[in-house]
Scaffold this motif. Structure first.
Motif, mmCIF file in Angstrom:
data_model
loop_
_atom_site.group_PDB
_atom_site.id
_atom_site.type_symbol
_atom_site.label_atom_id
_atom_site.label_comp_id
_atom_site.label_asym_id
_atom_site.label_seq_id
_atom_site.Cartn_x
_atom_site.Cartn_y
_atom_site.Cartn_z
ATOM 1 N N SER A 109 5.264 35.131 -66.114
ATOM 2 C CA SER A 109 4.769 33.767 -66.289
ATOM 3 C C SER A 109 5.803 32.815 -65.727
ATOM 4 O O SER A 109 6.981 33.159 -65.599
ATOM 5 C CB SER A 109 4.501 33.455 -67.768
ATOM 6 N N GLY A 110 5.384 31.610 -65.410
ATOM 7 C CA GLY A 110 6.336 30.651 -64.866
ATOM 8 C C GLY A 110 5.645 29.412 -64.361
ATOM 9 O O GLY A 110 4.438 29.211 -64.557
ATOM 10 N N LYS A 111 6.429 28.573 -63.710
ATOM 11 C CA LYS A 111 5.921 27.341 -63.104
ATOM 12 C C LYS A 111 6.701 27.082 -61.825
ATOM 13 O O LYS A 111 7.912 27.257 -61.784
ATOM 14 C CB LYS A 111 6.091 26.153 -64.071
ATOM 15 N N ASP A 142 5.884 33.037 -74.673
ATOM 16 C CA ASP A 142 6.907 32.116 -75.195
ATOM 17 C C ASP A 142 7.499 31.257 -74.089
ATOM 18 O O ASP A 142 7.794 30.074 -74.290
ATOM 19 C CB ASP A 142 8.018 32.911 -75.893
ATOM 20 N N ALA A 143 7.669 31.852 -72.905
ATOM 21 C CA ALA A 143 8.221 31.090 -71.787
ATOM 22 C C ALA A 143 7.274 29.957 -71.381
ATOM 23 O O ALA A 143 7.718 28.849 -71.059
ATOM 24 C CB ALA A 143 8.471 32.012 -70.592
ATOM 25 N N ALA A 148 5.632 24.178 -71.588
ATOM 26 C CA ALA A 148 4.765 23.105 -72.082
ATOM 27 C C ALA A 148 5.573 21.947 -72.655
ATOM 28 O O ALA A 148 5.093 20.818 -72.714
ATOM 29 C CB ALA A 148 3.806 23.649 -73.145
ATOM 30 N N GLU A 149 6.807 22.235 -73.084
ATOM 31 C CA GLU A 149 7.658 21.182 -73.645
ATOM 32 C C GLU A 149 8.360 20.371 -72.557
ATOM 33 O O GLU A 149 8.938 19.319 -72.839
ATOM 34 C CB GLU A 149 8.729 21.809 -74.563
ATOM 35 N N SER A 391 -0.936 27.679 -84.131
ATOM 36 C CA SER A 391 -0.680 29.107 -84.227
ATOM 37 C C SER A 391 0.723 29.464 -83.774
ATOM 38 O O SER A 391 1.123 30.613 -83.830
ATOM 39 C CB SER A 391 -1.691 29.873 -83.369
ATOM 40 N N GLN A 392 1.479 28.464 -83.312
ATOM 41 C CA GLN A 392 2.815 28.745 -82.792
ATOM 42 C C GLN A 392 3.859 28.577 -83.883
ATOM 43 O O GLN A 392 3.990 27.520 -84.463
ATOM 44 C CB GLN A 392 3.149 27.798 -81.644
ATOM 45 N N GLU A 393 4.581 29.635 -84.168
ATOM 46 C CA GLU A 393 5.645 29.576 -85.160
ATOM 47 C C GLU A 393 6.948 29.196 -84.483
ATOM 48 O O GLU A 393 7.239 29.631 -83.378
ATOM 49 C CB GLU A 393 5.799 30.940 -85.853
#
Length: 607
Positions: A109-111, A142-143, A148-149, A391-393
């Protein structure tokens, strides 16, 4: 001029048919800049391998740069393993590993940036079986949540499988016959899309062509357009090639981004109290930009907060989640201090707003107003970011079921020390607030003393090993759990640190504000003054007492892993820039922690 992109569904190894069509489209309607493929890229039977390998081995040419995420099918492991080992593909390469001329594998995953467009992706499919190719891992998810942040808007998001529930609130007449949400759909994708909020979401795997009406995103002015693509050469002659020409969000004004069509609906991934017909949905979303962001304010139950008002008085989600609302007195919804306090303790917004939550036991927030003010922050069920997906802890809250407690080295009253997950070097650690806070400079002045002790202890510890330490932190306006990273380097390289950061900044088009301080406390006072709640920040405390600071603008492309990437380059460890490439087993992590503890014990301020 806006880039011109072709999108394609499952290729299934039919490269001859695909590139014949691409060449034809490129000639009649092009030229196009790139081709993005979702769904299974490799053949599903050995019969197509000869033609497929002709492209991989260079006998046949690929007409334009082609990127794929469907890394499964016949011969996929063999071909991709060879690409991974190619010396040209070493290092931190989110923009794709080159398989052959004009063909790139988007791994994990990535951007990355493609012709000005911000492109995020999740390669592989969801599976309970762990294998090297063809499935994504929790680390990949998670990455993306970390991405997203980051500031800025993602233009395109590529996934293989469909998000669960994408047809919710969609016009029934537009939904293809036989489309099932139970096959080839993934709820994890829904969660990621809700967090990333891309302008376009492109998927494959179902063998169905479906373009959904644009939908509004919570806490964002722009809409998302969903495109599901069919397979190359499908018997039903459904569309497998789709052309788009989006202007990069980074070059658009807020007004341009906020433009909506008359068919814009509410988000399909978020639950509301009342069922709304497609007709009502369209009317509500087209009333105005601002109102479309506040979809959560449905009819209010009388079973509310004891200080709540009557029917029709609705809470402002922005105020409850962040403590402020950009619409101020013009906001049509209620700014309730009591609700804000309950929200900070992890109470479900729908429970606060309507007195009930449709998600029931699936909701990760509290359905009780019980006062927990006397509880230690580390034991509060709500010690997590309200802005995160339900749903994200939180990874760092000690009360979270996802916290990896075996990585903890030392715990104080306000901070704890832990080994970094996927450390750049083996003694790479994090100083983390016990309480869920968005940054260490936003902590109370009283708690600073404990932070200074941790920093000074680490400096002494590393110095006795002939090393210097660089502290850096990414302060996101989205309010993730703060963590101050501490990475040691050889003393001989300390003089090169500032130059390395400045060169990296220059490549991204900005300059650091550099200030030198005589003490840590003076530097921390300066950092506290820089927090305005409106922009994200990155800062690094480097050897010699200098602080490098950068205010990150809203549309600026800036990686949350910037500090690590700079130091990975300085240490000639480009392969380790992505923390996911530094995987250790739990037993190996526990040994690293024990080794660090035994050496750090005489320096530990909590011993």
């Amino acid at each position: 001029m806006a880039p011109r992109i072709l999108l394609c569904g499952d290729v299934l190894g039919r490269l001859n048919q695909l590139f014949k069509r691409v060449s034809s489209v490129n000639k009649s309607a092009g030229p196009f800049d790139a081709l993005l493929c979702v769904g299974q890229f490799f053949p599903d039977s050995p019969d197509l391998m000869e033609d497929f390998m002709a492209y991989i081995e260079g006998g046949s040419s690929i007409p334009l740069p082609t990127y794929f995420i469907g890394d499964y099918g016949v011969a996929a492991p063999k071909i991709l393993l060879a690409a991974s080992k190619d010396s040209a593909n070493r290092g931190f390469m989110m923009e794709g590993l080159k398989v052959c001329e004009n063909l790139y594998w988007l791994k994990g995953s990535g951007k990355f940036t493609l012709n000005g467009l911000s492109v995020a992706y999740l390669s592989g499919r969801k599976s309970s079986n762990v294998q090297q190719f063809g499935t994504y891992s929790q680390d990949d998810v998670d990455a993306l949540r970390a991405i997203a942040e980051e500031p800025g808007i993602v233009d395109l998001f590529l996934t293989n499988e469909w998000p669960s529930g994408v047809t919710n609130r969609a016009a029934a007449s537009d939904i293809p016959a036989g489309l099932s949400d139970s096959i080839g759909s993934d709820p994890t994708i829904s969660e990621l899309v809700e967090e990333i909020k891309p302008r376009y979401h492109i998927v494959g795997t179902k063998g169905i062509y479906y373009v959904r009406e644009p939908y509004s995103n919570v806490d964002a002015v722009h809409v998302t357009r969903f495109i599901g693509l069919a397979c190359v050469g499908n018997k039903d002659k459904q569309k497998f090639i789709h052309a788009i020409s989006p202007t990069p969000a980074s070059t658009m004004s807020s007004t341009e981004l906020a433009m909506k069509t008359t068919t814009t609906t509410l988000s399909p991934y978020t639950s509301v109290g009342n069922k709304t017909s497609p007709k009502d949905t369209t009317k509500r979303s087209s009333d105005g930009i601002s109102d479309s962001q506040y979809w959560r304010y449905d009819d209010v139950s009388q079973k509310r907060l004891k200080h709540g008002a009557g029917d029709g008085d609705k809470l402002c989600f922005k105020f409850v989640s962040s403590g402020s609302c950009p619409r101020g007195e013009k906001c049509n919804f209620r700014h309730d201090i009591d609700a804000r306090e309950h929200g900070m303790r992890g109470v479900c917004f729908d429970f606060l707003n309507k007195g009930k939550c449709e998600r029931g036991p699936d909701c990760n927030f509290k359905h009780s107003l019980q006062d927990e003010g006397d509880m230690h922050p580390s034991t509060r069920p709500g010690s997590r970011s309200i802005r995160s997906s339900r749903s994200q802890e939180c990874w760092f809250c000690l009360s979270s079921p996802n916290v990896e407690s075996h990585l903890i080295i030392s715990i104080g009253e306000n901070y704890y020390l832990a080994l970094a997950k996927g450390p750049l070097v083996e003694d790479h650690v994090l100083i983390i607030p016990v309480e869920h806070m968005p940054s260490t400079p936003s902590m109370s002045s009283e708690s600073e003393v404990e932070l200074f002790r941790f920093q000074n202890s680490l400096k002494r510890y590393y110095k006795d090993q002939e090393k210097e330490v660089i502290f850096f932190e990414w302060l996101s306006v989205r309010g993730t759990h703060a963590n101050l990273q501490a990475i040691p380097i050889q003393s001989s390289k300390a003089v090169m640190v500032e130059k390395a950061f400045n060169l990296a900044a220059q490549k991204l088009g900005f300059e650091f504000v550099a200030k030198k301080f005589d003490s840590i406390s003076d530097g921390r006072k300066f950092l506290k003054e820089q927090i305005d709640g409106k922009s994200s920040l990155f800062y690094a405390e480097i050897p010699g007492g200098t602080i490098l600071l950068h205010h990150v603008e809203e549309k600026e492309r800036f990686s949350a892993q910037f500090g690590r990437e700079v130091l990975a380059g300085l240490l000639n460890m480009a392969d380790n820039a992505d923390w996911r490439t530094r995987k250790y087993s739990k037993d190996e992590e526990m040994k690293l922690v024990e080794d660090f503890k035994s050496q750090f014990q005489e320096y530990d301020p909590n011993c």
